[in-house]
Write an enzyme that holds these catalytic residues in place. Structure first.
Site, PDB file in Angstrom:
ATOM      1  N   ASN A 209      -2.024 -10.491  -1.082  1.00  0.00           N
ATOM      2  CA  ASN A 209      -1.410 -10.883  -2.063  1.00  0.00           C
ATOM      3  C   ASN A 209      -0.577 -11.814  -2.830  1.00  0.00           C
ATOM      4  OD1 ASN A 209       1.533 -11.224  -2.780  1.00  0.00           O
ATOM      5  ND2 ASN A 209       1.980  -9.129  -2.957  1.00  0.00           N
ATOM      6  N   SER A 232       0.036  -6.204  -5.370  1.00  0.00           N
ATOM      7  CA  SER A 232       0.533  -6.696  -5.923  1.00  0.00           C
ATOM      8  C   SER A 232       2.350  -6.343  -5.502  1.00  0.00           C
ATOM      9  CB  SER A 232       0.586  -6.234  -8.038  1.00  0.00           C
ATOM     10  OG  SER A 232       1.638  -6.793  -8.257  1.00  0.00           O
ATOM     11  N   GLU A 233       3.032  -6.680  -5.598  1.00  0.00           N
ATOM     12  CA  GLU A 233       4.620  -6.024  -4.757  1.00  0.00           C
ATOM     13  C   GLU A 233       5.478  -5.454  -6.065  1.00  0.00           C
ATOM     14  OE1 GLU A 233       5.869 -10.526  -5.073  1.00  0.00           O
ATOM     15  OE2 GLU A 233       3.784  -9.591  -4.956  1.00  0.00           O
ATOM     16  N   ASN A 234       5.147  -4.706  -7.064  1.00  0.00           N
ATOM     17  CA  ASN A 234       5.688  -4.050  -7.736  1.00  0.00           C
ATOM     18  C   ASN A 234       5.020  -2.831  -8.019  1.00  0.00           C
ATOM     19  OD1 ASN A 234       3.357  -5.405  -9.383  1.00  0.00           O
ATOM     20  ND2 ASN A 234       3.886  -4.253 -11.325  1.00  0.00           N
TER      21      ASN A 234
END
Length: 366
Positions: A209, A232-234
């Site tokens: 990440n 990607s944390e979205n």
């Protein structure tokens, strides 16, 4: 307002710092899980995220006085317990009277389908409200959706509105230069040594990440013969390079709101699923920026009380993840005026406690 990231929203920051707005800052993964728990009927849960930080101990400003001269309301300490030798804090679920969400398509029953990274918080929030109202781009025919392709079942959706006059804006249109690298790379050349050093930590087969800003550029320096998968944390796994000009997609962005592409092995998911990957220790390396790092490996990167508030975003979740996730901080060792960033103790509110490995305190790659 409950929020995890103020970011570049100057008006939001102004209202908060001037006492016009009450804001409960909460880690982004914790926010996603609080919403998911609310929709699932779970009143509270324990999480490692935020242990040892002001989120755990309390004292985070919720409401400032006028001109941020004093703090009128502060956050309270959270309950703490130890499970299997690891520290956790108690977080309460979030529910809402109304949820306003945005989807790509709906059928006449109210089943919803989202497009690419637009799933994010829409799916968990759609489950956590008494009344969920969805704006969609298209109304599908009755038999267009295969049951296994539905992202949010109709049981959660109470109203559907087809948008008539809206614009899908791209906040950070980022494209490849003719050489195939980011159009912004030239302006970041002063940090190239740090990024090159950080990229040497990548090993073949890793899931990584990359945080907003400098860390994103590490993808340009992955050693030859090494394959890594970027999360990607979205809500994307297998993030690829920036798109070529003319192929940008408003529904395909990274956590920094930049337009990106997805590699063939990639996948999309909601924010609660994304942070389950992170919290569960399924990511091998997390790389993020910082303002201060202490001799104990504490990291501060989200707030200067009374002066600057970015919000922690997903950083607290990333540095608190289990499973041996390695935390790498990419930052210069001094401030613009020559002040130290590596300190005996952080003077700013910390993001994570003892989270930066001591063997990385060199070359700007911590």
């Amino acid at each position: 307002m409950v929020s995890s990231y103020v970011g570049e929203n100057k008006e939001f920051a102004r209202q908060y710092l001037n006492g016009e707005l009450e804001v409960e800052l909460t880690p982004q993964g914790t926010l996603a899980e609080r919403i998911r728990a609310g929709g699932a009927g779970v009143p509270a849960f324990y999480t490692p995220t935020g242990f040892g930080t002001p989120i755990h101990k309390g004292g985070v400003p919720i409401k400032y006085g006028s001109k941020n001269e004093e703090v009128l309301i502060k956050s309270l300490p959270k309950e703490h317990r130890v499970f299997n030798g690891r520290h956790y804090i108690l977080e309460e679920a979030i529910t809402a009277d109304y949820a306003l969400i945005k989807a790509w398509k709906a059928d006449k029953y109210g089943n919803l389908v989202f497009r690419k990274t637009a799933r994010n918080f829409n799916v968990p929030m759609g489950k956590a409200a008494k009344v969920t109202i969805a704006e969609v781009e298209e109304i599908a025919s009755a038999d267009e959706f295969e049951p296994e392709h539905i992202h949010l079942p109709c049981v959660y959706v109470h109203r559907v509105i087809k948008g008539a006059r809206y614009e899908k804006r791209i906040e950070k249109r980022t494209v490849q230069s003719q050489g195939g690298s980011s159009a912004d790379e030239k302006s970041m050349s002063l940090q190239e040594r740090i990024i090159r050093r950080a990229a040497l930590e990548f090993k073949d087969g890793m899931y990584v990440n990359l945080g907003i800003g400098i860390p994103v550029l590490a993808s340009n320096y992955i050693p030859k013969g090494i394959k890594v998968t970027i999360q990607s944390e979205n809500g994307a796994l297998g993030v690829g390079p920036y798109p070529v000009k003319g192929e940008e997609d408003a529904d395909l962005i990274n956590a920094g709101k930049e337009t990106v592409t997805l590699l063939p092995q990639g996948s999309y998911f909601s924010s609660d699923e994304s942070f389950a990957m992170i919290r569960g220790g399924h990511i091998d390396i997390t790389m993020l920026g910082g303002m201060q790092v202490s001799q104990h490996g504490d990291l501060a990167n989200w707030m200067i009380p009374g002066k600057m508030v970015k919000g922690m975003g997903g950083a607290m979740d990333l540095v608190s993840s289990g499973g041996g996730t390695k935390v790498i901080v990419t930052m210069e060792h001094t401030t613009k005026d020559g002040g130290h960033k590596i300190l005996e103790n952080c003077s700013y509110p910390i993001t994570g406690k003892n989270c930066v490995p001591p063997d990385h305190h060199r070359d700007g790659c911590l």
